[in-house]
Design an enzyme around this catalytic site. Structure first.
Site, short mmCIF file in Angstrom:
data_model
loop_
_atom_site.label_atom_id
_atom_site.label_comp_id
_atom_site.label_asym_id
_atom_site.label_seq_id
_atom_site.Cartn_x
_atom_site.Cartn_y
_atom_site.Cartn_z
N GLU A 1 0.82 -1.20 0.00
CA GLU A 1 0.00 0.00 0.00
C GLU A 1 0.87 1.27 0.00
OE1 GLU A 1 -3.30 0.51 -0.33
OE2 GLU A 1 -2.83 2.63 -0.19
N THR B 1 -6.14 2.67 -5.16
CA THR B 1 -5.96 1.22 -5.05
C THR B 1 -6.81 0.48 -6.07
OG1 THR B 1 -5.57 1.35 -2.68
CG2 THR B 1 -6.18 -0.78 -3.53
N HIS C 1 -0.89 3.46 4.89
CA HIS C 1 -1.87 4.25 4.14
C HIS C 1 -2.02 5.61 4.82
CE1 HIS C 1 -5.68 5.63 2.52
NE2 HIS C 1 -5.68 4.65 1.65
N ASP D 1 1.11 0.19 -5.14
CA ASP D 1 -0.12 0.53 -5.87
C ASP D 1 -0.15 1.96 -6.42
OD1 ASP D 1 -0.52 1.61 -3.31
OD2 ASP D 1 -2.65 1.07 -3.24
N HIS D 2 0.36 2.93 -5.65
CA HIS D 2 0.30 4.33 -6.10
C HIS D 2 1.13 5.17 -5.15
CE1 HIS D 2 -2.47 4.80 -2.77
NE2 HIS D 2 -3.18 3.80 -3.25
C1 GP9 Z 1 -9.11 0.34 1.16
C2 GP9 Z 1 -7.69 0.38 0.75
C3 GP9 Z 1 -7.20 1.76 0.47
O1 GP9 Z 1 -9.65 -0.91 1.30
O2 GP9 Z 1 -7.44 -0.52 -0.26
O3 GP9 Z 1 -7.56 2.26 -0.75
P1 GP9 Z 1 -6.92 3.62 -1.30
O4 GP9 Z 1 -7.39 4.74 -0.43
O5 GP9 Z 1 -5.42 3.48 -1.24
O6 GP9 Z 1 -7.40 3.73 -2.70
MN MN Z 2 -3.93 2.23 -2.00
#
Ligand code: GP9
Ligand code: MN
Length: 683
Positions: A253, A299, A415, A474-475
Site C-alpha cells: 500500500e 488502489t 496508508h 499501488d500508487h
Molecule cells: C481500502 C484500501 C485503500 O480498502 O485498499 O484504498 P486507497 O485509499 O489506497 O485507494
Molecule cells: Mn492504496
C-alpha cells in the site's frame, strides 16, 4: 451606499463579491493550479464570475424577502462545493468528480483521513455566510414584498452566460480543445473555475452512461487491432516455465520506490525489501523503472490495471462506475485456462471500492475481507487490520486453499495518514514537520517487517519455493501537496519533472526455477503485469484485449502512459505537456517524434476508455471455449467456502442450463438454509 447595500440588489452584489473573493482565495491557497502566465492568472481571477451570476441569479426570481434566503442557501451550497474540493485536494491533489461523490460508501472508512485534513482555520470559510445572515436580518425590513421585474434576473443570468463565453474563448486561445481533452481536471478548474468544472463533470458523466447504450460490437474491432498490433511475443525460454505454479501477489500500500535504499537517521527504512531488490536471495528480479498508472481510483485503479490490463478511467474509479461491466481478467483467465482458484485477502470492509461487486465480474473465487479476521481494537489502525496480524491470520486459509491458486494479499497499514501505534514503530519519524510525511517512513518500516514475517511463514508452510511471488506498489503515498517536505527529504527542489519521476513504484517477481536477474532498468508500468504472468504460465496473451506487454519479452513496449496523458520512455518524458530528456531532466523543444509519442499515449488511453465506457468486452470472446464470467456464481458470504463446495458437489454431472436456472433462484433460500446449517455446526 448604505441604501444600496440594504436593497435586494445590494445584498445580491455583496453575496456575489463574497463568493468571488472566496473562490479566488481558495484557488490561490488550496489548489496548486500551476499558473504559468498573466492570461492564466487573469482567467483564474474572473472565472468564478459567470457561475456566480447564473447561480445567485436564480435566487432573484423569488418573491419578496425570500430572495435573501435563497441567496444565502445558494451561496452556502457553492461554498460547500468549494470547501469539499479544498479538503479533497489536500490529500488527493485533485478535484471531486461525480463518480467520486457517488462512492459515498467509502466515506465511512475515510473518516480518519478526512479529520486529519481539516484544520481549525477552515472556520474562516464560513465567515462570509455569517456576515450575509446578519446583513439579511438587518436589511430585510426595508425590502419590498413584491417579486422584482423578471427582466432583472434574466439580464443577470444572461450576463453570466456572456462572461462564460468570453472566459472560454480566452481560455481556448491559451489551451486549444480545453473541453474536449478530458485528461486533466486541473486545467478546467484553472481556466473555467471550480463551479463550471462541476457542471462540466456532470455533463461528462451523463455522456458516459449514454456511451454504453450506443456502443455496438463493431467498436471492439478497432481496439482488438490495436492490442493485437502492440502484442509482444514471449521470451521463449520463459514461456510456460511456471505453468501451474501458485501465484502470490503482494500489494504494498502507498509504497513509492524512493523508499528503497532510503536511509533515515542512518538506518535503512525497509531493510527486508532492500534485500530482495539487491537479490540477496538470488530469487527476485526487480524492475527499477516501473511506474504506477493510477488516477482517482487509487488502489482500485491499481487492482484493475494489474488484473485486467486496462487503464483506470480519467475520473472516479472504474471499480465503482463500471462495476457491472464484462471483464476478461486474470482470475477468470487462470481459472478457465488452467483451473486456478483465486482469492483476495484484505482486512477492510468488503464494500470499499465496490470490491464485493466487481470481484465477481473479475472472476475472483474467494474474497477474505475483514469478516475473516480478528478485528479487535489492538489489531486495527487507520483503515483496518494491521499488516502483521493480516499476514499471520491469512496463512491458515492460504495453506488450505485448493492449488494451484492465485492469491492477492492486500496490505493496508501503510496508508495515509500513516497512523502507527507506538509499540509498532521501530524507526523514528522523519523531521520535516509535515506529520504524515514524517510517519510515512514508520509505517513503511512496519510493512517491511510484516513482509519479512510473511516470507518466513510461507517458507515454513512450504509455499515459498514453488510459488511465483510478485510484489508491487499501488500508487503514490505522498501527494503533490507535500512537495515542501519532499524537497527537504531529497535536498532538492521538487519540480514537476522530479515529482513525475517519483511516481515509480516497486515491481519485483520471483519465478520458481528461474534465477533472479537482480535489477532491471526496462521502462514499464502496472499495465504490463497481466501479459507477463500469462506468458510465464504458458498462456498466450494475444488472445485477450490487453494494453500491456510482457516485461520479459524482447519486444516489450517501454512507453509508459500516465493516466493524465503524460508519459515516460527510457529516453523521453512528457510531464504536464512539457517534453524532457529522461536521463538529464532537461526540457526539450517539441518535435515530430515527441508529438508522435504523445499521440500514441492519447490513442492508447482513449481506446482503453472506450472499452470501459462502451462495456465492449461483452462483444468479445477471447478463445473458442471462453465462458463469460457469471457473477451469480460467486459468493463473498462468510460461508463462501462451504457454499462453493456445496455448489461444486451439486453441479457434478449437471447440465449447464440446469445449473444456470438453479443459480438464478439460488441466492435467498439456499443461502439462508446454508447459513442455518453452519451456525448449527458452530454450536
Ligand atoms: C481500502 C484500501 C485503500 O480498502 O485498499 O484504498 P486507497 O485509499 O489506497 O485507494
Ligand atoms: Mn492504496
Amino acid at each position: 451606499m448604505r441604501n444600496f447595500i440594504s436593497s435586494k440588489m445590494g445584498f445580491f452584489t455583496v453575496a456575489a463579491l463574497f463568493i468571488w473573493l472566496k473562490s479566488y482565495v481558495i484557488y490561490l491557497t488550496e489548489f496548486n493550479l500551476d499558473i504559468q502566465n498573466l492570461l492564466q492568472h487573469f482567467l483564474l481571477l474572473i472565472n468564478p464570475i459567470s457561475s456566480t451570476l447564473v447561480f445567485l441569479g436564480i435566487a432573484l426570481f423569488g418573491r419578496g424577502r425570500r430572495v435573501g434566503g435563497y441567496i444565502i442557501i445558494i451561496h452556502s451550497i457553492m461554498s460547500l462545493l468549494l470547501y469539499a474540493n479544498a479538503v479533497f485536494y489536500r490529500f488527493n491533489s485533485d478535484f471531486i468528480t461525480l463518480p467520486v461523490l457517488t462512492q459515498t460508501s467509502n466515506f465511512g472508512s475515510l473518516g480518519s483521513s478526512i479529520v486529519s485534513l481539516v484544520t481549525w482555520t477552515d472556520i474562516f470559510y464560513i465567515l462570509d455566510i455569517l456576515i450575509l445572515i446578519v446583513l439579511f436580518n438587518w436589511s430585510k425590513q426595508v425590502w419590498s414584498a413584491d417579486r422584482m421585474k423578471i427582466k432583472r434576473p434574466l439580464i443577470i443570468m444572461a450576463l453570466g452566460v456572456l462572461v462564460f463565453s468570453i472566459n472560454l474563448g480566452l481560455a481556448e486561445t491559451d489551451r486549444p480543445q480545453l473541453l474536449k481533452r478530458t485528461f486533466d481536471r486541473n486545467y478546467i478548474v484553472k481556466y473555467l473555475g471550480a463551479y463550471n468544472f462541476a457542471i462540466y463533470d456532470t455533463l461528462q458523466n451523463l455522456k458516459s452512461s449514454t456511451e454504453r447504450v450506443l456502443a455496438d460490437s463493431n467498436d471492439i474491432v478497432e481496439v482488438q487491432n490495436y492490442t493485437d498490433n502492440k502484442y509482444a511475443e514471449p521470451n521463449e525460454e520463459l514461456f510456460g516455465i511456471a505453468k501451474g505454479k501458485n501465484i502470490i501477489k503482494i500489494h504494498l500500500e502507498s509504497f513509492q520506490s524512493f523508499l528503497i535504499d532510503y536511509e533515515l537517521h542512518g538506518e535503512e527504512v525497509t531493510p527486508f525489501i532492500n534485500s530482495l531488490v539487491h537479490d540477496e536471495t538470488e530469487d527476485f528480479t526487480y524492475f527499477e523503472n516501473f511506474f504506477h498508472q493510477t488516477e482517482q481510483g487509487k488502489t482500485a485503479d491499481a487492482e484493475l490495471i494489474m488484473d485486467a490490463s486496462l487503464y483506470g478511467l480519467p475520473q472516479g474509479a472504474a471499480f465503482v462506475t463500471k462495476g457491472k461491466n464484462t471483464y476478461q481478467a486474470l482470475p477468470a483467465i487462470l481459472s478457465q485456462e488452467q483451473g486456478y482458484t483465486s482469492a483476495v485477502f484484505h482486512g477492510d470492509s468488503k464494500s470499499f471500492w465496490n470490491r464485493d461487486e466487481i470481484y465477481k465480474q473479475l472472476g475472483i473465487d474467494y474474497f477474505f475481507d475483514e469478516a475473516y479476521y480478528d478485528m479487535s481494537e489492538e489489531q486495527v489502525i487507520g483503515y483496518g487490520l494491521k499488516d502483521k496480524p493480516f499476514f499471520k491470520e491469512s496463512m491458515p486459509i492460504l495453506e488450505t486453499m485448493e492449488q494451484p491458486f492465485y492469491a492477492h494479499m492486500m496490505t493496508l497499514t501503510h496508508h495515509h495518514p500513516y497512523l502507527i501505534d507506538e509499540e509498532d514503530a521501530t524507526i523514528e519519524p522523519a523531521e520535516t514537520n509535515d506529520s504524515s510525511v514524517d510517519r510515512y517512513f514508520q509505517t513503511a518500516r512496519y510493512l517491511d517487517e510484516s513482509l519479512e514475517q510473511f516470507f518466513n511463514d510461507l517458507k515454513e508452510a512450504g509455499l515459498y519455493d514453488d510459488s511465483i511471488i510478485m510484489i508491487y506498489g499501488d500508487h503514490y503515498g505522498i501527494s503533490e501537496n507535500h512537495t515542501q517536505a519532499l524537497s527537504e527529504l531529497f535536498g532538492e527542489e521538487i519540480t514537476p519533472f522530479k515529482y513525475a519521476e517519483l511516481q515509480r513504484v516497486p515491481f519485483m517477481i520471483k519465478i520458481p526455477g528461474v534465477d533472479g536477474e537482480g535489477i532491471v532498468s526496462k521502462y514499464s508500468g502496472q499495465i504490463d503485469a497481466v501479459p507477463t504472468l500469462l506468458h510465464l504460465l504458458g498462456i498466450n496473451a494475444q488472445n485477450y484485449i490487453q494494453f500491456g506487454t510482457d516485461l520479459f519479452s524482447e519486444d516489450h513496449n517501454g512507453l509508459v502512459a500516465f493516466r493524465n496523458g503524460d508519459f515516460f520512455t527510457e529516453e523521453y518524458a512528457m510531464v504536464r505537456g512539457v517534453f524532457y530528456d529522461t536521463k538529464t531532466g532537461e526540457e526539450l523543444e517539441p518535435n515530430d517524434k515527441l508529438e508522435n509519442l504523445k499521440r500514441k499515449v492519447e490513442q492508447e488511453l482513449g481506446l482503453s476508455d472506450k472499452v470501459l465506457q462502451g462495456d465492449l468486452l461483452r462483444f468479445y470472446s477471447p478463445t473458442e471455449n471462453w465462458e463469460p464470467v457469471d457473477h451469480k456464481k460467486y459468493f463473498y458470504d462468510e460461508n463462501q467456502l462451504m457454499i462453493s463446495q456445496f455448489l461444486k458437489e451439486k453441479w457434478l454431472g449437471t447440465e449447464e442450463e440446469e445449473v444456470a436456472d438453479y443459480m438464478d433462484g439460488f441466492l435467498d433460500e439456499d443461502v439462508q438454509h446454508l447459513n442455518k446449517q453452519t451456525s448449527n455446526k458452530k454450536q
